[in-house]
Motif scaffolding. Sequence first.
Motif, PDB file in Angstrom:
ATOM      1  N   VAL A   9      22.017 117.970 -46.782  1.00  0.00           N
ATOM      2  CA  VAL A   9      23.062 117.649 -47.749  1.00  0.00           C
ATOM      3  C   VAL A   9      23.808 118.934 -48.056  1.00  0.00           C
ATOM      4  O   VAL A   9      23.216 119.894 -48.558  1.00  0.00           O
ATOM      5  N   SER A  10      25.105 118.974 -47.740  1.00  0.00           N
ATOM      6  CA  SER A  10      25.903 120.182 -47.978  1.00  0.00           C
ATOM      7  C   SER A  10      26.803 119.977 -49.172  1.00  0.00           C
ATOM      8  O   SER A  10      27.531 118.983 -49.247  1.00  0.00           O
ATOM      9  N   LEU A  16      21.006 121.673 -48.771  1.00  0.00           N
ATOM     10  CA  LEU A  16      19.625 121.232 -48.630  1.00  0.00           C
ATOM     11  C   LEU A  16      19.401 120.964 -47.154  1.00  0.00           C
ATOM     12  O   LEU A  16      20.206 120.292 -46.517  1.00  0.00           O
ATOM     13  N   ASP A  17      18.325 121.520 -46.603  1.00  0.00           N
ATOM     14  CA  ASP A  17      18.016 121.275 -45.200  1.00  0.00           C
ATOM     15  C   ASP A  17      16.498 121.274 -45.056  1.00  0.00           C
ATOM     16  O   ASP A  17      15.883 122.318 -44.943  1.00  0.00           O
ATOM     17  N   VAL A  18      15.904 120.086 -45.147  1.00  0.00           N
ATOM     18  CA  VAL A  18      14.447 120.009 -45.064  1.00  0.00           C
ATOM     19  C   VAL A  18      14.028 118.893 -44.109  1.00  0.00           C
ATOM     20  O   VAL A  18      14.680 117.863 -44.020  1.00  0.00           O
ATOM     21  N   ALA A  19      12.940 119.127 -43.401  1.00  0.00           N
ATOM     22  CA  ALA A  19      12.346 118.093 -42.553  1.00  0.00           C
ATOM     23  C   ALA A  19      11.060 117.634 -43.229  1.00  0.00           C
ATOM     24  O   ALA A  19      10.225 118.461 -43.601  1.00  0.00           O
ATOM     25  N   LEU A  20      10.942 116.326 -43.420  1.00  0.00           N
ATOM     26  CA  LEU A  20       9.772 115.802 -44.128  1.00  0.00           C
ATOM     27  C   LEU A  20       9.103 114.727 -43.288  1.00  0.00           C
ATOM     28  O   LEU A  20       9.771 113.900 -42.683  1.00  0.00           O
ATOM     29  N   ARG A  21       7.761 114.754 -43.294  1.00  0.00           N
ATOM     30  CA  ARG A  21       6.999 113.701 -42.636  1.00  0.00           C
ATOM     31  C   ARG A  21       5.910 113.254 -43.593  1.00  0.00           C
ATOM     32  O   ARG A  21       5.370 114.053 -44.349  1.00  0.00           O
ATOM     33  N   ALA A  41      16.776 115.690 -52.469  1.00  0.00           N
ATOM     34  CA  ALA A  41      16.016 115.170 -51.328  1.00  0.00           C
ATOM     35  C   ALA A  41      15.552 113.739 -51.612  1.00  0.00           C
ATOM     36  O   ALA A  41      15.670 112.849 -50.769  1.00  0.00           O
ATOM     37  N   LEU A  42      15.059 113.510 -52.833  1.00  0.00           N
ATOM     38  CA  LEU A  42      14.595 112.170 -53.198  1.00  0.00           C
ATOM     39  C   LEU A  42      15.746 111.165 -53.155  1.00  0.00           C
ATOM     40  O   LEU A  42      15.616 110.062 -52.625  1.00  0.00           O
ATOM     41  N   ARG A  43      16.892 111.578 -53.720  1.00  0.00           N
ATOM     42  CA  ARG A  43      18.042 110.672 -53.751  1.00  0.00           C
ATOM     43  C   ARG A  43      18.525 110.364 -52.328  1.00  0.00           C
ATOM     44  O   ARG A  43      18.944 109.242 -52.035  1.00  0.00           O
ATOM     45  N   ALA A  44      18.436 111.362 -51.452  1.00  0.00           N
ATOM     46  CA  ALA A  44      18.858 111.144 -50.070  1.00  0.00           C
ATOM     47  C   ALA A  44      17.916 110.148 -49.380  1.00  0.00           C
ATOM     48  O   ALA A  44      18.355 109.269 -48.642  1.00  0.00           O
ATOM     49  N   LEU A  51      23.886 111.608 -46.622  1.00  0.00           N
ATOM     50  CA  LEU A  51      23.468 112.766 -45.841  1.00  0.00           C
ATOM     51  C   LEU A  51      24.669 113.388 -45.146  1.00  0.00           C
ATOM     52  O   LEU A  51      25.550 112.686 -44.667  1.00  0.00           O
ATOM     53  N   SER A  52      24.702 114.717 -45.104  1.00  0.00           N
ATOM     54  CA  SER A  52      25.733 115.385 -44.297  1.00  0.00           C
ATOM     55  C   SER A  52      25.255 115.478 -42.860  1.00  0.00           C
ATOM     56  O   SER A  52      26.044 115.657 -41.941  1.00  0.00           O
ATOM     57  N   GLY A  53      23.949 115.408 -42.672  1.00  0.00           N
ATOM     58  CA  GLY A  53      23.406 115.475 -41.320  1.00  0.00           C
ATOM     59  C   GLY A  53      21.940 115.068 -41.354  1.00  0.00           C
ATOM     60  O   GLY A  53      21.372 114.843 -42.411  1.00  0.00           O
ATOM     61  N   GLY A  54      21.331 114.967 -40.170  1.00  0.00           N
ATOM     62  CA  GLY A  54      19.925 114.609 -40.102  1.00  0.00           C
ATOM     63  C   GLY A  54      19.713 113.109 -40.043  1.00  0.00           C
ATOM     64  O   GLY A  54      20.635 112.358 -39.718  1.00  0.00           O
TER      65      GLY A  54
END
Lengths: 343, 253
Positions: A9-10, A16-21, A41-44, A51-54
Amino acid sequence: MSLDAHLVVSRAAFTLDVALRAEPGEVVALLGPNGAGKTTALRALAGLEPLSGGHVRLSGRDLTRVPPEKRGVGVVFQDYLLFSHLSALDNVAFGPRRRGRTRAEARGIAAAWLDRVGLAAFAERKPRKLSGGQQQRVALARALAVEPELLLLDEPLAALDARTRLDTRAELHEHLAKHTGATLLITHDPLDALMLADRLVIVEDGRIVQEGDAAEVTARPRTDYIARLVGLNLYRGRGDGRTVAVGDLVLHVADEVSGESYAAFPPSAVTLHPARPDGSARNAWPARVAGVQRHGDNLRVRLDGPVELAADVTPAAAAHLRLSPGQEVWAAVKAAQVRAYRY
Amino acid sequence: MGLLVPALAGLLFLVLPLVGLVVRAPWSTMPARLAEPAVLDALWLSVRTATMATAVCLVLGVPLAWLLARADFPGRRVVRALVTVPLVLPPVVGGVALLLVFGRRGLIGEWLDSAFGITLPFTTAGVVLAEAFVAMPFLVIAVEGALRGADTRYEEAAATLGAGRWTTFTRVTLPLVAPGVAAGGVLCWARALGEFGATITFAGNFPGRTQTMPLAVYLALETDVQAAIVLSLLLLAVSVTILAALRDKWVSG
């Protein structure tokens, strides 16, 4: 029911740039200071923030462009956001009703959930007639009543007073253990994260700085923020055998390291002396008292010098040293108490 | 002290005319005058048309308020300015404008007449139309304000529970802004009840059909001042009673 997400999210001043599993049944805590991007991150993940990307994938299903009402993601919001015009029962029945259940079925599901969180007797109460802890449980029941594949909790205990928090945390732990889907918990409280989560993901400035289980993260913190959270003095320097050079100060350490390394020790390992100590401590340097605070039964002393340092001393030792801001003392740490690990 | 004197003067200025009504009222003949069919007709017509006008305003005004508060579209400021025009427009001018559009030879009126046989001017429906035209801005502004003040995160919570836009609006947003809608409805109703200029211009002054209380008061003033006072007091009593009742039920609650 596993989560696989890469959230980008830009915004003007923030990325914000995170990878979550998260695996089915796993509780992952997203831990970080205020403004780190946890709530974004939660809202995304919930689809409330574009999202701007991902990507966001849940059980292999691509949710990246799916609107929130079709995601099957349950959210417990920080201040719960219970609908004030509906009773506790109708709040919980709201989700099942929207997902095609009849009114009677939805109310049946809601009654079962309220029973499970121990609020069967409060079903007809409006939210404002419930205590903070009860509201939190209604919010949890409301989120779980739609049987979400992913459950998101935004600071679920932050709005509660210390006493209620303890009980509610224990109950929450039980319900999360029974939840078969993945759970992502957002908190800035390390205690909540350590008690509730199987795995910690630490976020600072929109990026993941460390991941691991509680033992790993507390033993080997990788940023000042985490070191402060778990209460350690943490330094970055150059390792060479059993020493780590931090600026001009060379620390003797317990582990063998080379190259960029961390050195960490608890404030309780530090002793303070009026003059250079001649005891067994391999590390000793002059420092200046910057401040003294109560810390449990002891006093926590902040010191300046070649490195910033926190030391815990007993009130007796403090009285003996007549500690006051600006005073010059010697700080000492035994090499055996200093852990060192690669950067 | 410097503010107290003008404040009291202001209060006196607002209250004194009402006191005058009460003092000069023909109390001895009051029951007989109130029972006159013409008075009751006018009162009933007023209450009915004001209520219908409020209903029209709710049906059209709430979605309009939602559009102004939540939707982002080019020219929104222009639309908002247009909505508030009837607020500043002299009601007589509004009546003339309505005649030009809905009159027998009007832009839409002519077509309504030939296609459906519907005539609005000088009918009870025309009264409702005139009142709704003048009163709707009050409702729209009140509801828009309530919507802007409402916490949109409740709508987000509803979305995560599976509610689409329409369900969210009817099940979450509307209940959330209900006090604002009620306050707007009350304002709207009060304005419609007192409407004079647009009504007399567009709907005329036919007893039993378009002669609402304010029109009856005006007409009575020319022939029988006592009757005008009675009608005025009655209108005052009805509006104050209903507003007070609704206020207790909705606005403060």
